[in-house]
Design a protein around this motif. Structure first.
Motif, PDB file in Angstrom:
ATOM      1  N   THR A  12       0.849  -1.178   0.000  1.00 32.17           N
ATOM      2  CA  THR A  12       0.000   0.000   0.000  1.00 32.17           C
ATOM      3  C   THR A  12       0.887   1.231   0.000  1.00 32.17           C
ATOM      4  OG1 THR A  12      -0.076   0.167   2.416  1.00 32.17           O
ATOM      5  CG2 THR A  12      -1.762  -1.221   1.354  1.00 32.17           C
ATOM      6  N   LYS A  39      -2.084 -11.359  -2.290  1.00 31.71           N
ATOM      7  CA  LYS A  39      -3.377 -11.834  -2.793  1.00 31.71           C
ATOM      8  C   LYS A  39      -3.174 -13.099  -3.616  1.00 31.71           C
ATOM      9  CE  LYS A  39      -5.840  -7.481  -2.861  1.00 31.71           C
ATOM     10  NZ  LYS A  39      -6.810  -6.651  -3.588  1.00 31.71           N
ATOM     11  N   TRP A  99      -2.477  -9.983   4.892  1.00 32.92           N
ATOM     12  CA  TRP A  99      -1.844  -8.688   5.165  1.00 32.92           C
ATOM     13  C   TRP A  99      -0.560  -8.826   5.980  1.00 32.92           C
ATOM     14  CZ3 TRP A  99      -3.520  -4.031   3.348  1.00 32.92           C
ATOM     15  CH2 TRP A  99      -4.795  -3.994   2.776  1.00 32.92           C
ATOM     16  N   ARG A 116     -15.058 -10.858   4.050  1.00 34.36           N
ATOM     17  CA  ARG A 116     -15.191  -9.403   3.956  1.00 34.36           C
ATOM     18  C   ARG A 116     -15.856  -9.086   2.628  1.00 34.36           C
ATOM     19  NH1 ARG A 116      -9.872  -6.219   3.726  1.00 34.36           N
ATOM     20  NH2 ARG A 116      -9.882  -7.140   1.663  1.00 34.36           N
ATOM     21  N   GLN A 117     -16.871  -8.233   2.675  1.00 36.28           N
ATOM     22  CA  GLN A 117     -17.573  -7.837   1.462  1.00 36.28           C
ATOM     23  C   GLN A 117     -17.137  -6.426   1.078  1.00 36.28           C
ATOM     24  OE1 GLN A 117     -21.848  -7.565   1.740  1.00 36.28           O
ATOM     25  NE2 GLN A 117     -22.086  -7.788  -0.462  1.00 36.28           N
ATOM     26  N   ASN A 118     -16.569  -6.306  -0.110  1.00 34.58           N
ATOM     27  CA  ASN A 118     -16.197  -5.001  -0.646  1.00 34.58           C
ATOM     28  C   ASN A 118     -17.339  -4.531  -1.540  1.00 34.58           C
ATOM     29  OD1 ASN A 118     -13.643  -5.006   0.549  1.00 34.58           O
ATOM     30  ND2 ASN A 118     -12.810  -6.202  -1.132  1.00 34.58           N
ATOM     31  N   ARG A 119     -17.737  -3.266  -1.384  1.00 37.45           N
ATOM     32  CA  ARG A 119     -18.814  -2.702  -2.195  1.00 37.45           C
ATOM     33  C   ARG A 119     -18.325  -1.446  -2.884  1.00 37.45           C
ATOM     34  NH1 ARG A 119     -23.339  -3.147   2.505  1.00 37.45           N
ATOM     35  NH2 ARG A 119     -23.321  -5.399   2.621  1.00 37.45           N
ATOM     36  N   TRP A 120     -18.746  -1.275  -4.154  1.00 37.16           N
ATOM     37  CA  TRP A 120     -18.421  -0.077  -4.908  1.00 37.16           C
ATOM     38  C   TRP A 120     -19.472   0.113  -5.992  1.00 37.16           C
ATOM     39  CZ3 TRP A 120     -16.282  -4.795  -5.626  1.00 37.16           C
ATOM     40  CH2 TRP A 120     -16.197  -5.297  -6.923  1.00 37.16           C
ATOM     41  N   SER A 166     -20.335  -5.695  -5.796  1.00 37.26           N
ATOM     42  CA  SER A 166     -19.760  -6.195  -4.540  1.00 37.26           C
ATOM     43  C   SER A 166     -18.949  -7.457  -4.827  1.00 37.26           C
ATOM     44  CB  SER A 166     -20.842  -6.486  -3.506  1.00 37.26           C
ATOM     45  OG  SER A 166     -21.617  -7.600  -3.866  1.00 37.26           O
ATOM     46  N   LYS A 167     -18.032  -7.718  -3.929  1.00 36.81           N
ATOM     47  CA  LYS A 167     -17.174  -8.902  -4.041  1.00 36.81           C
ATOM     48  C   LYS A 167     -16.845  -9.373  -2.631  1.00 36.81           C
ATOM     49  CE  LYS A 167     -12.723 -10.419  -5.807  1.00 36.81           C
ATOM     50  NZ  LYS A 167     -11.529 -10.066  -6.557  1.00 36.81           N
ATOM     51  N   GLU A 213     -14.329 -11.471  -0.272  1.00 38.00           N
ATOM     52  CA  GLU A 213     -12.977 -12.020  -0.157  1.00 38.00           C
ATOM     53  C   GLU A 213     -12.821 -12.642   1.216  1.00 38.00           C
ATOM     54  OE1 GLU A 213     -10.175  -8.963  -2.623  1.00 38.00           O
ATOM     55  OE2 GLU A 213     -10.780  -8.340  -0.614  1.00 38.00           O
TER      56      GLU A 213
END
Length: 157
Positions: A22, A30, A57, A81-85, A93-94, A96
């Motif tokens: 990062t 990943k 991480w 974990r749900q990523n939203r955009w 959403s995805k 992971e």
């Protein structure tokens, strides 16, 4: 009662792990795994394969990256974990799996060595470095001789 978000999977890597950093310097490793499920219906046996994206991480990701190669079997303990955009006005959403613990299991499906590959990886500054190989048995010539004397040649089981 409290909520619980925990997942444990055993599967094989579908590709080599990818290590990035990062902007703050935190390592992010990943990779994805395939988990097979077999079912038997009468005389017919079917196989289902499910694919999961994993994120590891920090230092764990840095140190395990060189061992996370395609085909390697691993056990993952982590949480969903749900990523939203939003993309083109559509909500996306995805899901992971954020790994808390990754354990390396058996070798690759080709029966090859479980030693890490000597592939190259990007460093934090964008340069490239070659991963060091693990020491081989030639570096420890007497490692097995002391143990061989303690065990008989004929093992009863």
């Amino acid at each position: 009662m409290a909520d619980l978000n925990r997942v444990t999977l055993i599967g094989r890597l579908t590709r080599d792990a990818e290590l990035k950093y990062t902007s703050g310097g935190m390592a992010v490793c990943k990779f994805s795994i395939a988990v097979n499920k077999f079912r038997k219906s009468g005389e017919q046996r079917t196989e289902e394969t499910h694919f999961f994206d994993i994120v590891l991480w920090g230092r764990s990701g840095e140190s395990l990256n060189q061992y996370l190669i395609k085909g390697k079997q691993v056990a993952i303990d982590g949480e969903l974990r749900q990523n939203r955009w939003e993309q083109d006005g559509q909500p996306r959403s995805k899901i992971e799996i954020v790994a808390n613990n990754v354990q390396l299991l058996g070798g690759s499906p080709s029966g090859g060595s479980s030693a890490p590959s000597s592939r190259t990886q990007p460093e934090r500054d964008g340069g490239w470095r070659r991963q060091p190989a693990e020491p081989g048995p030639q570096e420890y010539p007497d490692a097995g001789s002391a143990m061989d004397a303690d065990f008989p040649d004929d093992i009863p089981f």
